[in-house]
Scaffold this motif. Structure first.
Motif, PDB file in Angstrom:
ATOM      1  N   PRO A 174      -7.059   7.803 -12.747  1.00 57.56           N
ATOM      2  CA  PRO A 174      -6.250   8.949 -12.310  1.00 57.56           C
ATOM      3  C   PRO A 174      -5.314   8.539 -11.177  1.00 57.56           C
ATOM      4  O   PRO A 174      -5.594   7.593 -10.421  1.00 57.56           O
ATOM      5  CB  PRO A 174      -7.302   9.960 -11.818  1.00 57.56           C
ATOM      6  N   ALA A 175      -4.211   9.245 -11.055  1.00 57.62           N
ATOM      7  CA  ALA A 175      -3.189   8.886 -10.064  1.00 57.62           C
ATOM      8  C   ALA A 175      -3.735   8.887  -8.638  1.00 57.62           C
ATOM      9  O   ALA A 175      -3.333   8.066  -7.803  1.00 57.62           O
ATOM     10  CB  ALA A 175      -2.006   9.853 -10.171  1.00 57.62           C
ATOM     11  N   ALA A 201       1.602   7.221  -6.552  1.00 54.42           N
ATOM     12  CA  ALA A 201       0.563   8.239  -6.727  1.00 54.42           C
ATOM     13  C   ALA A 201       1.107   9.632  -6.421  1.00 54.42           C
ATOM     14  O   ALA A 201       0.845  10.591  -7.168  1.00 54.42           O
ATOM     15  CB  ALA A 201      -0.635   7.918  -5.832  1.00 54.42           C
ATOM     16  N   ILE A 202       1.848   9.760  -5.325  1.00 60.66           N
ATOM     17  CA  ILE A 202       2.379  11.070  -4.931  1.00 60.66           C
ATOM     18  C   ILE A 202       3.356  11.590  -5.979  1.00 60.66           C
ATOM     19  O   ILE A 202       3.330  12.774  -6.367  1.00 60.66           O
ATOM     20  CB  ILE A 202       3.055  10.977  -3.548  1.00 60.66           C
ATOM     21  N   MET A 203       4.254  10.721  -6.470  1.00 55.79           N
ATOM     22  CA  MET A 203       5.228  11.146  -7.479  1.00 55.79           C
ATOM     23  C   MET A 203       4.540  11.638  -8.747  1.00 55.79           C
ATOM     24  O   MET A 203       4.914  12.680  -9.316  1.00 55.79           O
ATOM     25  CB  MET A 203       6.167   9.987  -7.810  1.00 55.79           C
ATOM     26  N   VAL A 204       3.536  10.893  -9.194  1.00 60.42           N
ATOM     27  CA  VAL A 204       2.850  11.281 -10.425  1.00 60.42           C
ATOM     28  C   VAL A 204       2.029  12.549 -10.216  1.00 60.42           C
ATOM     29  O   VAL A 204       1.996  13.432 -11.079  1.00 60.42           O
ATOM     30  CB  VAL A 204       1.956  10.120 -10.929  1.00 60.42           C
ATOM     31  N   LEU A 205       1.372  12.662  -9.069  1.00 60.94           N
ATOM     32  CA  LEU A 205       0.580  13.857  -8.788  1.00 60.94           C
ATOM     33  C   LEU A 205       1.450  15.109  -8.797  1.00 60.94           C
ATOM     34  O   LEU A 205       1.111  16.114  -9.443  1.00 60.94           O
ATOM     35  CB  LEU A 205      -0.112  13.718  -7.431  1.00 60.94           C
ATOM     36  N   PHE A 206       2.569  15.056  -8.088  1.00 63.19           N
ATOM     37  CA  PHE A 206       3.424  16.237  -7.986  1.00 63.19           C
ATOM     38  C   PHE A 206       4.190  16.494  -9.289  1.00 63.19           C
ATOM     39  O   PHE A 206       4.355  17.643  -9.688  1.00 63.19           O
ATOM     40  CB  PHE A 206       4.416  16.069  -6.824  1.00 63.19           C
ATOM     41  N   GLY A 207       4.664  15.438  -9.921  1.00 60.63           N
ATOM     42  CA  GLY A 207       5.524  15.617 -11.090  1.00 60.63           C
ATOM     43  C   GLY A 207       4.793  15.848 -12.389  1.00 60.63           C
ATOM     44  O   GLY A 207       5.256  16.619 -13.241  1.00 60.63           O
ATOM     45  N   TYR A 208       3.613  15.200 -12.557  1.00 58.76           N
ATOM     46  CA  TYR A 208       2.946  15.238 -13.851  1.00 58.76           C
ATOM     47  C   TYR A 208       1.585  15.945 -13.814  1.00 58.76           C
ATOM     48  O   TYR A 208       1.224  16.629 -14.763  1.00 58.76           O
ATOM     49  CB  TYR A 208       2.762  13.809 -14.393  1.00 58.76           C
ATOM     50  N   PHE A 253      13.410  12.259  -8.917  1.00 53.70           N
ATOM     51  CA  PHE A 253      13.163  11.334 -10.016  1.00 53.70           C
ATOM     52  C   PHE A 253      12.058  11.822 -10.955  1.00 53.70           C
ATOM     53  O   PHE A 253      12.188  11.702 -12.183  1.00 53.70           O
ATOM     54  CB  PHE A 253      12.842   9.939  -9.485  1.00 53.70           C
ATOM     55  N   PRO A 254      10.943  12.365 -10.439  1.00 55.19           N
ATOM     56  CA  PRO A 254       9.936  12.898 -11.368  1.00 55.19           C
ATOM     57  C   PRO A 254      10.485  13.998 -12.269  1.00 55.19           C
ATOM     58  O   PRO A 254      10.180  14.037 -13.468  1.00 55.19           O
ATOM     59  CB  PRO A 254       8.840  13.434 -10.432  1.00 55.19           C
ATOM     60  N   ALA A 255      11.310  14.896 -11.687  1.00 52.48           N
ATOM     61  CA  ALA A 255      11.882  15.969 -12.498  1.00 52.48           C
ATOM     62  C   ALA A 255      12.869  15.421 -13.528  1.00 52.48           C
ATOM     63  O   ALA A 255      12.916  15.904 -14.675  1.00 52.48           O
ATOM     64  CB  ALA A 255      12.579  16.991 -11.588  1.00 52.48           C
ATOM     65  N   LEU A 256      13.660  14.407 -13.134  1.00 53.89           N
ATOM     66  CA  LEU A 256      14.612  13.820 -14.077  1.00 53.89           C
ATOM     67  C   LEU A 256      13.889  13.175 -15.258  1.00 53.89           C
ATOM     68  O   LEU A 256      14.243  13.402 -16.420  1.00 53.89           O
ATOM     69  CB  LEU A 256      15.483  12.786 -13.358  1.00 53.89           C
ATOM     70  N   PHE A 257      12.868  12.389 -14.974  1.00 56.43           N
ATOM     71  CA  PHE A 257      12.166  11.697 -16.051  1.00 56.43           C
ATOM     72  C   PHE A 257      11.260  12.636 -16.839  1.00 56.43           C
ATOM     73  O   PHE A 257      10.962  12.381 -18.008  1.00 56.43           O
ATOM     74  CB  PHE A 257      11.378  10.519 -15.487  1.00 56.43           C
ATOM     75  N   GLY A 277       0.811  -1.217   0.000  1.00 57.60           N
ATOM     76  CA  GLY A 277       0.000   0.000   0.000  1.00 57.60           C
ATOM     77  C   GLY A 277       0.839   1.259   0.000  1.00 57.60           C
ATOM     78  O   GLY A 277       0.532   2.230  -0.697  1.00 57.60           O
ATOM     79  N   GLN A 278       1.927   1.249   0.766  1.00 57.95           N
ATOM     80  CA  GLN A 278       2.799   2.430   0.817  1.00 57.95           C
ATOM     81  C   GLN A 278       3.434   2.717  -0.536  1.00 57.95           C
ATOM     82  O   GLN A 278       3.605   3.887  -0.909  1.00 57.95           O
ATOM     83  CB  GLN A 278       3.873   2.227   1.882  1.00 57.95           C
ATOM     84  N   TRP A 279       3.793   1.669  -1.280  1.00 59.86           N
ATOM     85  CA  TRP A 279       4.404   1.909  -2.577  1.00 59.86           C
ATOM     86  C   TRP A 279       3.392   2.332  -3.633  1.00 59.86           C
ATOM     87  O   TRP A 279       3.718   3.103  -4.535  1.00 59.86           O
ATOM     88  CB  TRP A 279       5.205   0.682  -3.020  1.00 59.86           C
TER      89      TRP A 279
END
Length: 400
Positions: free
Chosen positions: A148-149, A17-24, A230-234, A10-12
Motif C-alpha cells: 500500500p502507498a 506516497a502522498i500523491m498516490v494517497l491523495f489522488g488514488y 499531476f495526480p488529477a491530470l494523470f 526518503g523525501q521523494w
C-alpha cells in the motif's frame, strides 16, 4: 553528503506516497490537492527567514540532526493518518521542523568548502536532489505494486533516522572544522531585526543575485499553478496507470542530473541571461506538452517532456545555489538562503489555490497549457532585465 543523499531519497518516497494517497486512495478533489503544497510551504513562508538567521551562529550539524529526528516522529504519525485533513496538518508540522535545513545546509557548505570547490559542491548537492527523483519514484512505483502507498512513508522515516545518526556521529569533527573556517568579522549590531534588515540590503546591493532570485520566484509561481495537480491530470488521461506519474518524475530527475553534470564540467559560465532563458524555455515546452496529453499517449512522449522539464530545473538549481554561495558576504549566506526559501515558499502557498480555481473554471489541461506558454513568454525577460550584467563568469573548481 551521505546524510543528505538518504534524506533526499526518503523525501521523494514520501512525495510519491502522498500523491498516490491523495489522488488514488482518497480520490480527493483538485481543490484539496492544492492544499498539499500549501501544507509544505506555509511554515516555510512564516519561519524560514527567522530560521536562516537563527542557524547563522549555531551548530548547524546538531540543528539538522535534531530536525531529522523530529521529522521521523511526524512521518510515523502521518503513516497512521486516516483522513486527508489530518495528513495535511501533519505535513505542515513536519515542514515547520524542516525550515532549518536549507539555510543550515547552505551555511555549512559555505563554511566547510573552499572557494575553488564551491561549484563542485553546488553541483553535487543539486545532483543528489535530482538523482533522488530518479531512484525513489522508480523504486516507489515498483513497490506500489506490492505494498500500500502508506508504507512508502516508513521508508522516509527510516532514511531520516539514519541521516540523523550520521549527523550526530560527525558533530564534533564538523564543529571543529566550522570553528576553523568561521569568519572573524564581528558585527556590532547583531539583533535579529538588524540581521534581517542587513540580509535584505545585501540582496539590493547585488543586482545579479536579485535578477536570478526574482526570475526563479516568478517561474516558480507559474509552475506551482499546476504542479500539485499531476495526480488529477494523470487520473484524467491515464486512470489505470498511476506508475506513469512516477515515470514522469523520474525522467525530470534524469534531465536534471544530466544537465547538472554537463554544467559542472564547464570551465566558465558565461552569459547568464541565456542560461536563464534556456531554463525557462525548457520548462515552458515541457508544461505546454503536458497540456496536450490525451488518453492513449505514448510513454516516450511523457519521458521526453520530463527530460525537458529536468533540463530547466537543473540549470535553475545550479545558477541559484551558486549565486547564494558566492555573492553574499560570508556571514549572510544562511540568512539569504532563508529569505530565498521564504519567498519561493510564498509562491507555493499562493499559486496552488489560484491554480485550483482556474482548473475548476477552464479545465486542468488548459491551465497546464497556459502555464507552459507563460514560461515561454518569460524567456525574454532575462535579456530585458540584465543588459548591464550580461556576462557572469565563474571558474571551475580546479581552475582556482
Amino acid at each position: 553528503f551521505i546524510s543528505y543523499c538518504l534524506s533526499m531519497i526518503g523525501q521523494w518516497f514520501d512525495m510519491v506516497a502522498i500523491m498516490v494517497l491523495f489522488g488514488y486512495v482518497w480520490q480527493t478533489s483538485s481543490f484539496l490537492l492544492a492544499f498539499i503544497p500549501i501544507a509544505y510551504a506555509l511554515p516555510q513562508v512564516l519561519f524560514s527567514q527567522f530560521s536562516g538567521i537563527f542557524v547563522q551562529k549555531r551548530n548547524k550539524i546538531i540543528l539538522m540532526g535534531c530536525a531529522d529526528l523530529v521529522t521521523v516522529f511526524f512521518t510515523i504519525f502521518l503513516f497512521f493518518a486516516n483522513t486527508p485533513w489530518l495528513a495535511l496538518i501533519l505535513l505542515a508540522l513536519r515542514s515547520f521542523v524542516g525550515t532549518v535545513h536549507f539555510p543550515a545546509q547552505q551555511g555549512l557548505v559555505h563554511e566547510l568548502i573552499p572557494a575553488h570547490l564551491k561549484l563542485k559542491a553546488v553541483s553535487w548537492n543539486g545532483g543528489v536532489n535530482q538523482a533522488a527523483k530518479i531512484i525513489a519514484p522508480l523504486i516507489g512505483g515498483a513497490l506500489l505494486t506490492l505494498l500500500p502507498a502508506k508504507h512508502l512513508l516508513l521508508f522516509n522515516a527510516f532514511a531520516f533516522m539514519i541521516s540523523a545518526c550520521l549527523l550526530f556521529s560527525l558533530r564534533k569533527i564538523i564543529q571543529t572544522k566550522a570553528k576553523y573556517t568561521q569568519s572573524p568579522r564581528e558585527t556590532v549590531d547583531n539583533t535579529f531585526l538588524n540581521q534581517w534588515k542587513n540580509s535584505w540590503k545585501s540582496l539590493y546591493r547585488a543586482p545579479t543575485l536579485m535578477i536570478v532570485l526574482s526570475l526563479n520566484i516568478v517561474g516558480m509561481f507559474i509552475i506551482q499553478l499546476v504542479d500539485a495537480q499531476f495526480p488529477a491530470l494523470f487520473q484524467l488521461v491515464a486512470p489505470t496507470k498511476p506508475a506513469y506519474m512516477t515515470l514522469l518524475i523520474a525522467s525530470i530527475g534524469c534531465g536534471s542530473v544530466l544537465t547538472i553534470y554537463i554544467i559542472s564540467k564547464k570551465e566558465r559560465f558565461v552569459r547568464l541571461e541565456r542560461w536563464l532563458s534556456l531554463a525557462l524555455l525548457s520548462l515552458g515546452l515541457g508544461f505546454t506538452g503536458l497540456g496536450f496529453l490525451e488518453k492513449g499517449f505514448s510513454l516516450s512522449y511523457i519521458l521526453l517532456l520530463g527530460v525537458l522539464c529536468g533540463i530547466g530545473t537543473g540549470i535553475s538549481i545550479i545558477i541559484t545555489n551558486y549565486c547564494i554561495q558566492t555573492i553574499p558576504q560570508e556571514d549572510e549566506v544562511s540568512s539569504i538562503a532563508g529569505i530565498y526559501q521564504s519567498l519561493t515558499s510564498s509562491t507555493i502557498f499562493i499559486s496552488p489555490l489560484g491554480g485550483a480555481y482556474l482548473i475548476h473554471l477552464f479545465g486542468i489541461q488548459n491551465i497546464f497549457l497556459v502555464s507552459g506558454l507563460s514560461l515561454i513568454i518569460l524567456t525574454f525577460l532575462p535579456f530585458l532585465m540584465n543588459k548591464k550584467t550580461a556576462i557572469y563568469t565563474f571558474v571551475k573548481s580546479n581552475k582556482s
